[in-house]
Every structure is written in C-alpha cells, then in structure tokens.
Design a protein around this motif. Structure first.
Motif, PDB file in Angstrom:
ATOM      1  N   GLN A   9       0.846  -1.175   0.000  1.00 16.66           N
ATOM      2  CA  GLN A   9       0.000   0.000   0.000  1.00 16.66           C
ATOM      3  C   GLN A   9       0.891   1.236   0.000  1.00 16.66           C
ATOM      4  OE1 GLN A   9      -1.056  -0.474   4.689  1.00 16.66           O
ATOM      5  NE2 GLN A   9      -2.199   1.123   3.656  1.00 16.66           N
ATOM      6  N   VAL A  10       0.366   2.348  -0.451  1.00 23.92           N
ATOM      7  CA  VAL A  10       1.118   3.605  -0.489  1.00 23.92           C
ATOM      8  C   VAL A  10       0.422   4.607   0.418  1.00 23.92           C
ATOM      9  CG1 VAL A  10       1.956   5.486  -1.934  1.00 23.92           C
ATOM     10  CG2 VAL A  10       1.880   3.151  -2.852  1.00 23.92           C
ATOM     11  N   PHE A  11       1.197   5.214   1.306  1.00 27.35           N
ATOM     12  CA  PHE A  11       0.658   6.198   2.238  1.00 27.35           C
ATOM     13  C   PHE A  11       1.297   7.546   1.934  1.00 27.35           C
ATOM     14  CE2 PHE A  11       0.351   8.703   6.058  1.00 27.35           C
ATOM     15  CZ  PHE A  11      -0.878   8.360   6.611  1.00 27.35           C
ATOM     16  N   GLU A  12       0.469   8.529   1.649  1.00 32.23           N
ATOM     17  CA  GLU A  12       0.941   9.885   1.386  1.00 32.23           C
ATOM     18  C   GLU A  12       0.897  10.684   2.694  1.00 32.23           C
ATOM     19  OE1 GLU A  12       2.075  11.013  -1.437  1.00 32.23           O
ATOM     20  OE2 GLU A  12       1.462   9.422  -2.842  1.00 32.23           O
ATOM     21  N   ALA A  13       2.045  11.109   3.166  1.00 28.63           N
ATOM     22  CA  ALA A  13       2.089  11.881   4.402  1.00 28.63           C
ATOM     23  C   ALA A  13       1.441  13.247   4.201  1.00 28.63           C
ATOM     24  CB  ALA A  13       3.530  12.061   4.866  1.00 28.63           C
ATOM     25  N   PRO A  14       0.618  13.694   5.144  1.00 29.40           N
ATOM     26  CA  PRO A  14       0.026  15.034   5.038  1.00 29.40           C
ATOM     27  C   PRO A  14       1.112  16.110   4.971  1.00 29.40           C
ATOM     28  CG  PRO A  14      -1.057  13.748   6.744  1.00 29.40           C
ATOM     29  CD  PRO A  14       0.160  12.972   6.348  1.00 29.40           C
ATOM     30  N   GLU A  15       0.810  17.201   4.290  1.00 32.03           N
ATOM     31  CA  GLU A  15       1.804  18.253   4.091  1.00 32.03           C
ATOM     32  C   GLU A  15       2.269  18.887   5.400  1.00 32.03           C
ATOM     33  OE1 GLU A  15       0.517  21.152   1.314  1.00 32.03           O
ATOM     34  OE2 GLU A  15       0.349  19.738  -0.371  1.00 32.03           O
TER      35      GLU A  15
END
Length: 266
Positions: A9-15
């Motif tokens: 899975q790919v997790f995009e860290a919040p800005e």
C-alpha cells in the motif's frame, strides 16, 4: 530460496507533517517493566507528528480476546489510544504479534499497515517492512512463516481455548530460545537481492525494517541512492540497554535518537 514481495500500500504523508518516528522490536511483556515504562514515557512525550511501529511491539500475541483479559495488554492498548488521540500512530505486524487484529487497532485509533508499505514523505519514497519476509536464508523460519500466515491456520489457532494458545506460544518461544542458544546457529540477515528487488518494484530509495536486531545503514549495489536502514530492538534490562527511535524530518534529515541518554547520531 526466493520470495515475491507482497503487494504494497502507499501512504501519502500530510503536508503539515514535520517529523515521523519509527520504532520496532520492543517485545513488550509484563516481566520487563523497564522497557514498558520507557515506551510508555516515549508515547506520552514524543513531539513527532506520527509514530510508526514496524512490528514486534509485543513479545507475544495469542488473540485480541486474550488481550481483553490481560491487565498488562489492556494498559498497552490504553497507551496506544492516548498517543493516537494526539498524533498519527500506525502499526505493522511482526513475527511475534502477527495475530493482532484489525478490530483491536481500530479500537485504539491506530492505523493498520500492510507489510510492506510505501511512505511518501520529505520528497522521498521509503519502503517499510518488519523485515522477516526478506530473511530468505532462514529456510526453517520461512516455512513456519508461510504456514502461520495462512487464514486457515490462524482461524484454527484462534478457535482454541486461550489457555491452550498460551501454552503453544510458550512452547514456540522455548524452541526459539533454544535455537538462539545453539552455538551452531547462524542468523540470516535480510537478503540483499530481495531488498534490491523490493526497492525497484516499489520505486523507493530506502528499505526501512526491523526484525534482525542489527541496527545500521547499508548501501545496496554501492549506490548512495539505494539503501537499507535497520531499526534497533529495545531492551532496557540488557547489560547493554537499547532503546532507539529513528526520526525522519521533513527536511530530509534522518537521526537515531537514543532514549536512554538522548544523545543523537546522524
């Protein structure tokens, strides 16, 4: 022996995230209160935006239902929940606690991670894993892992009475300890070819994992672009106490924080 890297899975860290902490292999257990107290204090005081636990938080886990009747595990759950109420907490199962259920994590407010997971942060892609899947040289363990990760095996095990499950877990730990004490035992590390293939498959520059209890940073194929970072285990009661956090900053800076003396190293 070869192995195929599981879908990730790919997790995009919040800005807004500035710092992410990674820990693994704490092996929390009631008889080791020193390590538990250190972990509890860390979870209460860390200022990181996220805490990612990459496996073996617990020494043993025989089912969520067993944890409901165990005061020590209930306290661990409460500490996870308190930390998760303030920041993002994520949990990846290890070889000791692979039976932790999704319902337990949801009740604690903890994000359930698959192994492996890609984390996009600080303009980089890191592949996160517990690490045991990549120790291909340990043929006996890989066979055991393949068996116990099957749904049918887990359903059969969890259907047994709690006391029987705990007995089986004690026997497995005893066998593991005897194996460790055998002078002929040679511990397998994460296979370099497996690590390289995993990084290429996931388009990542770094593989971060625990499991091996061999903290350090390793270049792959002699390239500074592809590396393997290994997390430390925790043991506050050891002759050489260990309790280290790997901290990744939004600037790209990565440091190892020794919680026992708060000295840091690049």
């Amino acid at each position: 022996m070869t192995a195929t890297v599981l879908p990730f899975q790919v997790f995009e860290a919040p800005e807004h995230w500035r710092t992410v902490d990674f820990i693994s292999d704490l092996h929390l257990q009631e008889k080791d209160r020193a390590t538990f107290n250190l972990w509890q204090h860390y979870m209460q005081t860390t200022t990181a935006d996220a805490v990612w636990i990459l496996g073996d938080l617990f020494e043993v886990w025989v089912g969520d239902d067993a944890a409901q009747h165990h005061p020590f595990l209930l306290q661990c759950a409460a500490d996870l929940g308190h930390c998760a109420a303030k920041r993002h907490v994520a949990f990846m199962r290890g070889n000791r606690d692979f039976l932790v259920g999704s319902a337990f994590l949801k009740a604690c407010g903890v994000h359930d991670l698959t192994d492996p997971t890609v984390l996009n942060f600080a303009n980089q892609r890191w592949l996160l894993s517990h690490g045991d899947e990549g120790c291909l040289g340990d043929v006996a363990y890989q066979a055991f892992r393949s068996t116990v990760r099957q749904t049918a095996w887990q359903q059969s095990f969890l259907s047994k009475p709690i006391a029987e499950r705990e007995h089986i877990a004690r026997q497995l730990r005893l066998q593991s300890q005897q194996h460790k004490n055998d002078p002929a035992t040679v511990y397998a590390d994460v296979d370099s070819d497996w690590a390289l293939a995993a990084l290429k498959q996931s388009d990542c520059t770094c593989l971060l994992h625990g499991h091996t209890h061999r903290p350090g940073d390793h270049l792959l194929e002699g390239s500074a672009q592809l590396q393997r970072r290994v997390l430390s285990d925790w043991d506050a009661q050891s002759a050489k106490p260990r309790a280290e956090v790997l901290r990744w900053h939004a600037s790209g800076w990565v440091e190892r924080v020794n919680l026992l003396d708060q000295r840091t190293s690049r």
